[in-house]
Design a protein around this motif. Structure first.
Motif, PDB file in Angstrom:
ATOM      1  N   LEU A   4      43.174  48.691  34.392  1.00  0.00           N
ATOM      2  CA  LEU A   4      43.121  48.548  35.928  1.00  0.00           C
ATOM      3  C   LEU A   4      44.354  48.018  36.499  1.00  0.00           C
ATOM      4  N   TRP A   6      47.032  47.013  39.683  1.00  0.00           N
ATOM      5  CA  TRP A   6      47.167  46.585  41.116  1.00  0.00           C
ATOM      6  C   TRP A   6      48.278  47.009  41.696  1.00  0.00           C
ATOM      7  N   LYS A  10      43.567  45.906  48.370  1.00  0.00           N
ATOM      8  CA  LYS A  10      42.545  47.071  48.283  1.00  0.00           C
ATOM      9  C   LYS A  10      42.863  48.356  47.725  1.00  0.00           C
ATOM     10  N   ASN A  11      43.966  48.194  46.982  1.00  0.00           N
ATOM     11  CA  ASN A  11      44.507  49.226  46.013  1.00  0.00           C
ATOM     12  C   ASN A  11      44.558  48.738  44.726  1.00  0.00           C
ATOM     13  N   ILE A  12      43.296  48.816  43.881  1.00  0.00           N
ATOM     14  CA  ILE A  12      43.593  48.693  42.668  1.00  0.00           C
ATOM     15  C   ILE A  12      42.611  49.832  41.965  1.00  0.00           C
ATOM     16  N   LYS A  13      43.132  50.452  40.730  1.00  0.00           N
ATOM     17  CA  LYS A  13      42.339  51.531  40.368  1.00  0.00           C
ATOM     18  C   LYS A  13      42.857  51.598  38.607  1.00  0.00           C
ATOM     19  N   ASP A  40      41.753  37.083  40.771  1.00  0.00           N
ATOM     20  CA  ASP A  40      41.589  38.520  40.951  1.00  0.00           C
ATOM     21  C   ASP A  40      41.018  39.073  42.284  1.00  0.00           C
ATOM     22  N   TYR A  44      42.859  41.434  45.215  1.00  0.00           N
ATOM     23  CA  TYR A  44      42.309  42.282  45.608  1.00  0.00           C
ATOM     24  C   TYR A  44      42.264  42.570  47.128  1.00  0.00           C
ATOM     25  N   VAL A 327      35.753  48.454  39.864  1.00  0.00           N
ATOM     26  CA  VAL A 327      36.268  48.033  41.234  1.00  0.00           C
ATOM     27  C   VAL A 327      34.877  47.950  41.907  1.00  0.00           C
ATOM     28  N   GLU A 328      33.918  49.078  41.798  1.00  0.00           N
ATOM     29  CA  GLU A 328      32.653  49.039  42.749  1.00  0.00           C
ATOM     30  C   GLU A 328      31.496  48.038  42.058  1.00  0.00           C
ATOM     31  N   PHE A 331      34.237  44.185  41.410  1.00  0.00           N
ATOM     32  CA  PHE A 331      34.948  43.479  42.263  1.00  0.00           C
ATOM     33  C   PHE A 331      34.015  43.662  43.479  1.00  0.00           C
ATOM     34  N   GLU A 332      33.572  44.761  43.975  1.00  0.00           N
ATOM     35  CA  GLU A 332      33.029  44.870  45.118  1.00  0.00           C
ATOM     36  C   GLU A 332      31.545  44.196  45.098  1.00  0.00           C
TER      37      GLU A 332
END
Length: 352
Positions: A4, A6, A10-13, A40, A44, A327-328, A331-332
């Motif tokens: 993952l 950074w 708002k741009n982590i993948k 973290d 994010y 991410v979803e 984090f979300e």
């Protein structure tokens, strides 16, 4: 391998990356679990805060884009040529603080204050990955009866225990905890383990206040109430011996100061910028304001408690997700659902 990364706020993948060749003083760890920390989340949402962007960290040599994750554990899969006492197949927890070993603080054993202090997973590539190379000094061997689930929560538990150690809290005294995220809840668990019976807690979330009661809080207070301080003072008219501020907000700092008795202590654990303090009130009541950063020399104690069966820090784990969905579902989920406390991430499959 998958990691993952950074890139910016708002741009982590999750991306496919190559693991760097292992250095002589490093150990390669195949990650079992890595917890999502509030730090973290901040990186994010609106980072960078700690992540080096324009220049590399002096110890790790890394800068963005960077692999997140500093609350992790796993199995040793490769050992550097200079490493002794650690073998392939060992189960380990990672104490993720970088230390130089030669500054004035490291020489005194205060490595959490190292002049080049930083954290793997923020200032260097971390544990939201299939594998990660770490300096051998970061590793703690895990007894067979300490699960990876427990070890995945050791890092925030270390923050909580160091905060308690910074205080002079003793059996027979009282404390109040502001903020019931993972750190605040772990302070409650560990204060109870240390023999503190009168532990109060303050938070806006009804779910988290209820959780705190299950973990040992004797009373909880709703931070949303405009007269919450009246409730706090009514419950303990003489004031508390120690207040732990684990939010990082002006209002909770002010209330923490006004919650303690004369000669009491306020331990700052939450991160905040400039604040206003009524210094006259502080001095006139001889209140001690103490800060706590990271941890030092507490991992062995925590591991021993868990191995003995006297401590269960995995109680705060509310969800486990795969790295591919971090991410979803991680984090979300933590941002949107305040009933979520600690989310553990596995790169492949959930390991007990």
């Amino acid at each position: 391998m998958q990691a993952l990364r950074w890139h910016n706020a708002k741009n982590i993948k999750v991306e496919s990356v190559e693991l760097s060749p292992i250095k002589p003083d490093e150990v390669e760890v195949s990650v079992a679990y890595c917890g999502i920390c509030g730090s973290d989340l901040h990186e994010y949402i609106d980072g960078p805060h700690a992540i080096p962007v324009n220049s590399c960290h002096p110890i790790s040599g890394a800068y963005a884009p960077i692999t997140l994750g500093h609350e992790f554990c796993g199995t040793v899969s490769q050992v550097g040529a200079e490493v002794v006492g650690i073998n392939v197949g060992d189960r380990v927890a990672v104490e993720p603080e970088y230390r130089c070993g030669h500054c004035q603080y490291c020489k005194k054993g205060q490595y959490n204050l190292c002049e080049s202090m930083g954290f793997i997973g923020l200032m260097g590539n971390g544990g939201f990955a299939s594998k990660v190379n770490v300096p051998s000094y970061m590793l703690h061997l895990l007894p067979n009866n300490v699960s990876f689930e427990q070890a995945g929560v050791l890092e925030p538990a270390a923050v909580a225990l160091h905060a308690i150690n910074q205080s002079s809290l003793q059996v027979g005294q009282s404390c109040i905890v502001y903020g019931l995220g993972p750190i605040g809840l772990l302070i409650i668990i560990l204060a109870k383990l240390k023999g503190i019976e009168n532990i109060c807690a303050v938070d806006m979330s009804e779910e988290r206040r209820s959780f705190a009661k299950k973990l040992g809080a004797t009373a909880t207070f709703d931070a949303k109430k405009s007269d919450v301080m009246s409730d706090i003072e009514m419950y303990m008219p003489s004031g508390y011996d120690v207040a732990f501020e684990a939010v990082g907000h002006q209002a909770t700092l002010t209330n923490s100061i006004h919650s303690v008795k004369k000669g009491g202590e306020v331990i700052l654990v939450g991160l905040m910028g400039d604040v206003t303090i009524n210094a006259f009130y502080l001095v006139n009541n001889e209140i001690k304001l103490i800060s706590s950063v990271g941890y030092r020399n507490v991992y062995p104690e925590l591991i021993q408690y868990i191995s003995q069966g006297t401590l269960d820090i995995a109680q705060i784990v509310t969800k486990k997700v795969l790295l591919d969905n971090v991410v979803e579902e991680g984090f979300e989920s933590l941002i949107k659902d305040k009933s979520q406390i600690k989310v553990l991430v596995s790169p492949a499959e959930f390991i007990s």
